[in-house]
Design a protein around this motif. Structure first.
Motif, short mmCIF file in Angstrom:
data_model
loop_
_atom_site.label_atom_id
_atom_site.label_comp_id
_atom_site.label_asym_id
_atom_site.label_seq_id
_atom_site.Cartn_x
_atom_site.Cartn_y
_atom_site.Cartn_z
N ASN A 51 0.71 -1.27 -0.10
CA ASN A 51 0.10 -0.08 -0.14
C ASN A 51 0.76 1.13 0.10
N ASP A 72 1.06 4.00 -3.06
CA ASP A 72 0.92 5.35 -2.65
C ASP A 72 1.89 6.17 -3.31
N SER A 87 -5.71 -0.83 0.11
CA SER A 87 -4.97 -1.31 -1.26
C SER A 87 -5.88 -0.85 -2.39
N THR A 96 -6.40 2.99 -2.62
CA THR A 96 -5.24 3.63 -3.22
C THR A 96 -5.12 3.36 -4.79
#
Length: 744
Positions: free
Chosen positions: A486, A490, A519, A522
């Motif tokens: 994640n 990002d 997840s 994002t």
């Protein structure tokens, strides 16, 4: 020889009552010997039919298929008894028929005990098959309870919760160790987990109260651990009334509050901003002669740090270093500097009756001396980090390393805290040095340490270093998790690398790591920023199909924002309508995305409709509670922010909707938000300075423009521009009322 027919069956009511009692007894007698009664009932019924139609001395014919079935079940059961779970699973998948209840239940139990993602997936596939074939009654309560615990431990709390609720609906009570473990996991999870924990606890205890015989519910009755789990959920939610109700129920179930109960009460005081009560919780523990532990003192230090009172936290640690037992007096003296908070006073007076003792009451002493340990010092380090005192954080690490007592030496959490502090200020080289020093000291960095480094590299837009860090983790035998990916997803968004974000997402799934809600959202953000709303919608659809995550308001808002950025108003409005149908109400972010989309689409009339809806949600149009037309549930009150109102006002000024613009800026001023008059003046001068100056328009056209002209003059007056406005004849509602051609 004549065979007597079986006795007539009892009435349906009596049968149901007998069956329920039978199920209750078998489901509560022993957690290791629980079987669905419907299986036994079916077997008995079949046996009666055979006896009634056949000769008692005649043997039941045995077919080849029956022999093969028995042999297959014997092989499977033998493998399970030898704990050869992998071989047993292969035998199950190759079996042409459904195994008997004993084999199925034991297979589920052993898969659950393995506590691995693959084993849990296999167990869930067995349950799905049984549900599809309407054979769930073949599983006993023990196997289902263990599966629920395994699912909760793996993070799939929704699945664990659904299993227990299904058992309760079927008339079976799970063992307290099973259902309390799920309550505990729900209480500590995000989203609606704490609320679901309270609901599950209430559902189980409500079912237990229906039984008049205590022996029947003995193994399911809540214990202190179960109460602590649900009290933790209440503390996380800040539900003081519910906390008190459950706390008062404990003696009814022969449960006594222990040290963990009062540690949770410290959390409740912190969540409800009752710093003044922390000392009374400590005094109550000593008064009830409950053995104090370091976790309690650790919780006190963490709570004071959470309140921003680093000074009192330091006093606690220093008192422990000085081997003082009058900690309660020290905290009482610190309380003198604070004004008492009256929130929920009645509830806390019942929880902590000692808070009403006379002022001259002598505070109790600690039962024994407690010296600060690694965890205590690390908590203080986190306080320094939170306060931005990076140098003190690093000095604390050095001081811990020089301690003679090994119980005070830094551990991986201490080093990780320093790494985090350095990352927060962008000192990535120093953070790397601390990591090297950590390894040199014989302390292995863990996944959390590396995830913090990943976050730092992504914040510094050093994606190449982030990729190398992931490789370093894998080489060190540390498997990246969803948080790791994640973070780099990002980070890819920060450098506008949409393809890189998708690559990391696919790599995560290829490694068998289940995507989390973050997840999905994002990745949706990546497609939103890159102007690809349809791809963001594809991710959203996949998220809806994933049973491990819950589509919440954040996901909806991210998708609406994707369409809003592209100026696609109609799909954005359709999504908002779908939200409402699913019981999810738009918030400020939702309306902000719509307002931005309206501005891009250049449809100012939609802004007026949106403003009317916002006025309803803010209670400006009606004083009645706004209710959803479908379910009758109360719609939450909306409090707009500056960004939303400024966008709407901007649209209205540009479209010459001055009456609505005045409404919006007046509401902004009521909320204490200062409108940007400079910007609105510039817009007016550039776009509308020559409005209404023509003297050659027809009389009918001039009459239609009167109200708009008066609104424009009022807006000019508000801006401070030259105008012909006289206040006695102007009201925000306007004399024209509904005759205004621009009224909505």
């Amino acid at each position: 020889m004549t065979v007597k027919p079986p006795p007539p069956p009892p009435s349906s009511t009596a049968t149901a009552s007998s069956s329920l009692r039978h199920r209750q007894y078998h489901s509560l007698n022993s957690i290791s010997n629980l079987h669905w009664v419907s299986t036994a009932t079916t077997t008995t019924r079949n046996r009666c039919r055979i006896e009634a139609t056949g000769n008692s001395s005649a043997s039941i014919p045995t077919t080849t298929a029956t022999i093969l079935r028995r042999n297959s079940d014997e092989i499977l059961l033998n493998l399970l008894q030898q704990r050869k779970t992998e071989d047993a699973w292969i035998a199950y998948t190759q079996s042409p028929h459904l195994p008997n209840p004993t084999c199925l239940s034991r297979l589920i139990c052993q898969l659950s005990y393995q506590n691995t993602p693959s084993a849990l997936t296999r167990a869930q596939s067995v349950v799905r098959r049984l549900r599809h074939e309407r054979q769930l009654h073949r599983l006993d309560a023990n196997s289902l309870g263990l599966l629920a615990v395994a699912a909760a431990k793996s993070g799939d709390t929704l699945y664990a919760n659904s299993i227990l609720k299904s058992m309760l609906r079927s008339g079976y009570l799970p063992h307290v160790k099973a259902w309390s473990a799920v309550v505990s996991r729900l209480a500590a999870s995000g989203d609606d987990g704490p609320k679901e924990a309270v609901k599950l606890f209430s559902q189980v205890t409500r079912t237990i109260r229906r039984f008049s015989e205590p022996a029947m519910v003995m193994n399911s009755r809540p214990d202190t651990a179960a109460y602590n789990a649900v009290l933790n959920a209440c503390a996380n939610l800040g539900w003081t009334d519910k906390f008190l109700q459950l706390f008062d129920e404990m003696p009814e179930n022969k449960c006594e509050p222990d040290i963990l109960t009062y540690n949770i009460m410290i959390k409740l005081c912190a969540r409800t901003e009752r710093k003044d009560l922390l000392v009374f919780v400590l005094e109550r523990i000593l008064e009830k002669e409950i053995e104090l532990c370091m976790t309690t003192l650790q919780s006190l230090v963490a709570s004071y740090i959470g309140f921003g009172d680093l000074e009192t936290a330091e006093k606690i640690v220093q008192a422990m270093r000085d081997e003082r037992r009058d900690l309660c007096k020290i905290l009482r003296d610190a309380n003198l500097q604070e004004s008492p908070n009256e929130n929920d006073s009645e509830v806390f007076e019942k929880l902590l009756p000692n808070m009403n003792y006379p002022t001259d009451h002598e505070p109790p002493l600690l039962q024994k001396l407690f010296l600060p340990n690694t965890r205590m010092y690390t908590t203080l380090m986190k306080g320094y980090m939170k306060a931005g005192r990076i140098k003190d954080t690093v000095r604390m690490l050095e001081a811990m390393r020089n301690q003679q007592d090994s119980s005070s030496h830094p551990d991986h959490v201490s080093y990780t805290t320093v790494v985090s502090a350095l990352v927060n200020v962008g000192s990535m080289e120093k953070a790397r040095q601390v990591l090297t020093e950590m390894t040199r000291s014989g302390i292995q960095a863990n996944r959390v340490t590396y995830n913090i480094l990943l976050k730092g590299y992504c914040q510094q837009l050093q994606l190449a270093n982030a990729r190398e860090t992931i490789k370093e983790m894998i080489n060190a035998g540390i498997e990246p998790d969803a948080v790791s990916y994640n973070t780099v997803i990002d980070g890819s968004i920060l450098i506008d690398d949409c393809a890189g974000a998708l690559e990391f997402f696919n790599e995560m799934r290829a490694r068998g790591i289940a995507p989390t809600k973050i997840s999905y959202t994002t990745l949706m953000k990546a497609f939103s920023v890159s102007g690809q709303p349809k791809l963001a919608h594809d991710v959203f659809n996949e998220m809806e199909k994933d049973p491990r995550v819950k589509v919440d308001l954040v996901a909806w808002n991210m998708l609406i924002e994707a369409y809003g950025r592209a100026g696609m108003l109609d799909p954005a409005k359709d999504l908002v309508e779908k939200m409402r149908k699913k019981g999810v109400y738009p918030d400020v972010a939702t309306y902000g995305s719509l307002a931005h989309c309206i501005a891009l689409a250049k449809k100012p009339g939609e802004a007026l409709l949106l403003w009317n809806e916002i006025k309803e949600r803010c209670g400006l149009i009606t004083t009645e509670e706004i209710k959803d037309s479908r379910s009758g549930s109360k719609v939450p009150i909306l409090k707009p922010d500056e960004g939303l109102l400024d966008t709407l006002a901007d649209i209205c000024v540009r479209a010459a909707f001055f009456k609505k613009a005045l409404e919006i800026v007046a509401f902004m001023e009521e909320l204490g938000i200062a409108p940007n008059k400079t910007k609105y003046t510039r817009i007016y001068v550039e776009m509308h300075s020559r409005m209404f100056t023509s003297k050659h328009a027809s009389r009918a056209r001039q009459d239609r423009r009167i109200e708009r002209k008066r609104a424009a003059e009022a807006f000019k007056f508000w801006l401070g521009l030259p105008n012909s406005y006289y206040g006695s004849e102007w009201r925000l509602e306007g004399e024209g009322g509904e005759d205004d051609e621009y009224a909505i």
